[in-house]
Design a protein around this motif. Structure first.
Motif, PDB file in Angstrom:
ATOM      1  N   VAL A  25       0.840  -1.202   0.000  1.00 25.86           N
ATOM      2  CA  VAL A  25       0.000   0.000   0.000  1.00 25.86           C
ATOM      3  C   VAL A  25       0.875   1.251   0.000  1.00 25.86           C
ATOM      4  CG1 VAL A  25      -1.751   1.297   1.261  1.00 25.86           C
ATOM      5  CG2 VAL A  25      -1.885  -1.192   1.163  1.00 25.86           C
ATOM      6  N   GLU A  26       1.875   1.273   0.853  1.00 32.05           N
ATOM      7  CA  GLU A  26       2.764   2.431   0.925  1.00 32.05           C
ATOM      8  C   GLU A  26       3.464   2.676  -0.407  1.00 32.05           C
ATOM      9  OE1 GLU A  26       5.479   2.036   4.132  1.00 32.05           O
ATOM     10  OE2 GLU A  26       3.947   2.264   5.698  1.00 32.05           O
ATOM     11  N   ASP A  27       3.959   1.616  -1.013  1.00 33.20           N
ATOM     12  CA  ASP A  27       4.672   1.756  -2.289  1.00 33.20           C
ATOM     13  C   ASP A  27       3.747   2.262  -3.391  1.00 33.20           C
ATOM     14  OD1 ASP A  27       7.097   1.118  -4.031  1.00 33.20           O
ATOM     15  OD2 ASP A  27       5.564  -0.104  -4.987  1.00 33.20           O
ATOM     16  N   THR A  28       2.524   1.739  -3.440  1.00 30.93           N
ATOM     17  CA  THR A  28       1.594   2.124  -4.503  1.00 30.93           C
ATOM     18  C   THR A  28       1.184   3.587  -4.403  1.00 30.93           C
ATOM     19  OG1 THR A  28       0.726  -0.134  -4.680  1.00 30.93           O
ATOM     20  CG2 THR A  28      -0.663   1.652  -5.529  1.00 30.93           C
ATOM     21  N   VAL A  29       0.765   4.025  -3.219  1.00 28.45           N
ATOM     22  CA  VAL A  29       0.300   5.411  -3.090  1.00 28.45           C
ATOM     23  C   VAL A  29       1.456   6.395  -3.231  1.00 28.45           C
ATOM     24  CG1 VAL A  29      -1.685   4.736  -1.691  1.00 28.45           C
ATOM     25  CG2 VAL A  29       0.441   5.357  -0.557  1.00 28.45           C
ATOM     26  N   THR A  30       2.664   5.990  -2.828  1.00 26.51           N
ATOM     27  CA  THR A  30       3.828   6.860  -3.020  1.00 26.51           C
ATOM     28  C   THR A  30       4.120   7.064  -4.496  1.00 26.51           C
ATOM     29  OG1 THR A  30       4.810   6.169  -0.919  1.00 26.51           O
ATOM     30  CG2 THR A  30       6.284   7.144  -2.544  1.00 26.51           C
ATOM     31  N   ARG A  31       4.082   5.986  -5.267  1.00 28.13           N
ATOM     32  CA  ARG A  31       4.321   6.088  -6.704  1.00 28.13           C
ATOM     33  C   ARG A  31       3.247   6.935  -7.384  1.00 28.13           C
ATOM     34  NH1 ARG A  31       7.996   2.365  -8.875  1.00 28.13           N
ATOM     35  NH2 ARG A  31       8.821   0.876  -7.344  1.00 28.13           N
ATOM     36  N   MET A  32       2.001   6.787  -6.960  1.00 29.10           N
ATOM     37  CA  MET A  32       0.929   7.589  -7.553  1.00 29.10           C
ATOM     38  C   MET A  32       1.136   9.071  -7.256  1.00 29.10           C
ATOM     39  SD  MET A  32      -2.485   5.239  -6.861  1.00 29.10           S
ATOM     40  CE  MET A  32      -3.543   6.456  -7.642  1.00 29.10           C
ATOM     41  N   ALA A  33       1.494   9.397  -6.015  1.00 28.20           N
ATOM     42  CA  ALA A  33       1.705  10.801  -5.652  1.00 28.20           C
ATOM     43  C   ALA A  33       2.868  11.404  -6.425  1.00 28.20           C
ATOM     44  CB  ALA A  33       1.945  10.911  -4.149  1.00 28.20           C
ATOM     45  N   ARG A  34       3.950  10.673  -6.573  1.00 32.39           N
ATOM     46  CA  ARG A  34       5.098  11.194  -7.306  1.00 32.39           C
ATOM     47  C   ARG A  34       4.814  11.327  -8.797  1.00 32.39           C
ATOM     48  NH1 ARG A  34       9.814   7.839  -4.010  1.00 32.39           N
ATOM     49  NH2 ARG A  34       9.858   9.251  -2.202  1.00 32.39           N
ATOM     50  N   SER A  35       3.881  10.528  -9.291  1.00 26.62           N
ATOM     51  CA  SER A  35       3.498  10.664 -10.698  1.00 26.62           C
ATOM     52  C   SER A  35       2.813  11.994 -10.963  1.00 26.62           C
ATOM     53  CB  SER A  35       2.573   9.510 -11.109  1.00 26.62           C
ATOM     54  OG  SER A  35       3.241   8.261 -10.994  1.00 26.62           O
ATOM     55  N   TYR A  36       2.239  12.585  -9.902  1.00 29.71           N
ATOM     56  CA  TYR A  36       1.617  13.900 -10.027  1.00 29.71           C
ATOM     57  C   TYR A  36       2.549  15.010  -9.516  1.00 29.71           C
ATOM     58  CZ  TYR A  36      -2.736  11.607 -11.241  1.00 29.71           C
ATOM     59  OH  TYR A  36      -3.707  10.869 -11.885  1.00 29.71           O
ATOM     60  N   HIS A  37       3.858  14.711  -9.573  1.00 28.83           N
ATOM     61  CA  HIS A  37       4.907  15.712  -9.330  1.00 28.83           C
ATOM     62  C   HIS A  37       4.912  16.236  -7.895  1.00 28.83           C
ATOM     63  CE1 HIS A  37       5.195  15.531 -13.666  1.00 28.83           C
ATOM     64  NE2 HIS A  37       3.953  15.956 -13.777  1.00 28.83           N
ATOM     65  N   MET A  38       4.653  15.352  -6.954  1.00 25.09           N
ATOM     66  CA  MET A  38       4.806  15.738  -5.558  1.00 25.09           C
ATOM     67  C   MET A  38       6.280  15.600  -5.174  1.00 25.09           C
ATOM     68  SD  MET A  38       1.844  16.676  -4.384  1.00 25.09           S
ATOM     69  CE  MET A  38       1.640  17.425  -6.016  1.00 25.09           C
ATOM     70  N   ALA A  39       6.842  16.667  -4.650  1.00 25.73           N
ATOM     71  CA  ALA A  39       8.271  16.679  -4.340  1.00 25.73           C
ATOM     72  C   ALA A  39       8.595  15.874  -3.092  1.00 25.73           C
ATOM     73  CB  ALA A  39       8.748  18.122  -4.182  1.00 25.73           C
ATOM     74  N   ARG A  40       7.688  15.861  -2.143  1.00 22.68           N
ATOM     75  CA  ARG A  40       7.928  15.162  -0.884  1.00 22.68           C
ATOM     76  C   ARG A  40       6.692  14.346  -0.535  1.00 22.68           C
ATOM     77  NH1 ARG A  40       9.563  18.019   4.920  1.00 22.68           N
ATOM     78  NH2 ARG A  40       9.390  16.140   6.211  1.00 22.68           N
TER      79      ARG A  40
END
Length: 248
Positions: A25-40
């Motif tokens: 779960v952590e890996d999936t939502v992190t990848r999704m957030a970074r795909s929308y250009h979240m820096a942190r």
């Protein structure tokens, strides 16, 4: 920012509610957030909660959301669909509204299997597990009946009281009584094989597997909590059977 956070949390909620490991779960939502250009992006997941913090590339303030998870089940089909959406987000520039709609469709249009299908699967599984544990074909029908009936009790009690431990104790107690009764009337032969096969649909295989995988991934809190949950389930099953066998 709030929309991105909501979509990522929603995806994590669907995964966690349907049996995913916490590290996945952590890996999936992190990848999704970074795909929308979240820096942190920081995500902390336990079996009962998701905490997510993110910050945009040009922002100086973190945005945080906490979601409480109260119901958990196992639906690998939903997990597969959410994973497919996350891969699409990571490889393509998909608008946020479309992703949110896809997740809502997954949540609403893929219901759990009908009641009769669950009972049939539990009954067949009980009979097959009995054979797997060196039982005889003579006991296949008793294991089929006892396993299906015990699982029906489990589902019904779970709907009424929503206390999993009590549901498992009562279901295993009914399984023990039914197995003893069928042996007494001559329908079955080996009591131990029938009981072992019949309780297998109640055994927390997914919880044990996820506990080990979370521990191996370094998620100690989640791994231990899932392991304790599995032990409580095993204790409930053993207690119900032990009560029946004590009075034989």
């Amino acid at each position: 920012m709030a929309d991105i956070l909501d979509v990522c949390i929603f995806a994590g909620e669907l995964m966690l509610k349907n049996g995913a490991e916490t590290y996945r779960v952590e890996d999936t939502v992190t990848r999704m957030a970074r795909s929308y250009h979240m820096a942190r992006v920081n995500v902390y997941v336990t079996p009962t909660a998701i905490i997510m913090t993110m910050r945009g590339e040009e922002e100086i303030v973190d945005h945080t959301e906490l979601l409480r998870i109260t119901d958990r089940t196992t639906d690998l089909h939903k997990l597969s669909l959410v994973n497919e959406v996350s891969r699409q987000v990571a490889s393509h520039d998909i608008p946020l509204e479309i992703v949110k709609q896809k997740l809502q469709d997954i949540n609403q249009s893929t219901p759990i299997y009908p009641y009769w299908v669950q009972l049939l699967a539990a009954a067949l599984g009980s009979g097959c597990f009995m054979i797997l544990f060196n039982g005889t074909w003579r006991d296949f029908l008793p294991a089929f009946i006892v396993g299906g009936g015990g699982y029906a009790v489990f589902l019904k009690v779970q709907q009424l009281v929503n206390v999993k431990f009590f549901s498992e104790v009562l279901a295993s107690f009914v399984i023990g009584l039914a197995a003893v009764f069928l042996i007494a009337i001559g329908l079955g032969k080996e009591l131990d094989k029938i009981i072992i096969g019949s309780v297998m649909p109640l055994v927390p295989g997914m919880a044990i597997t996820n506990a080990v995988r979370d521990l191996m991934a370094g998620h100690l809190v989640s791994g231990v909590s899932r392991g304790v949950e599995a032990l409580l389930t095993a204790a409930a099953i053993g207690s119900g059977i032990a009560v029946v066998l004590t009075f034989l």
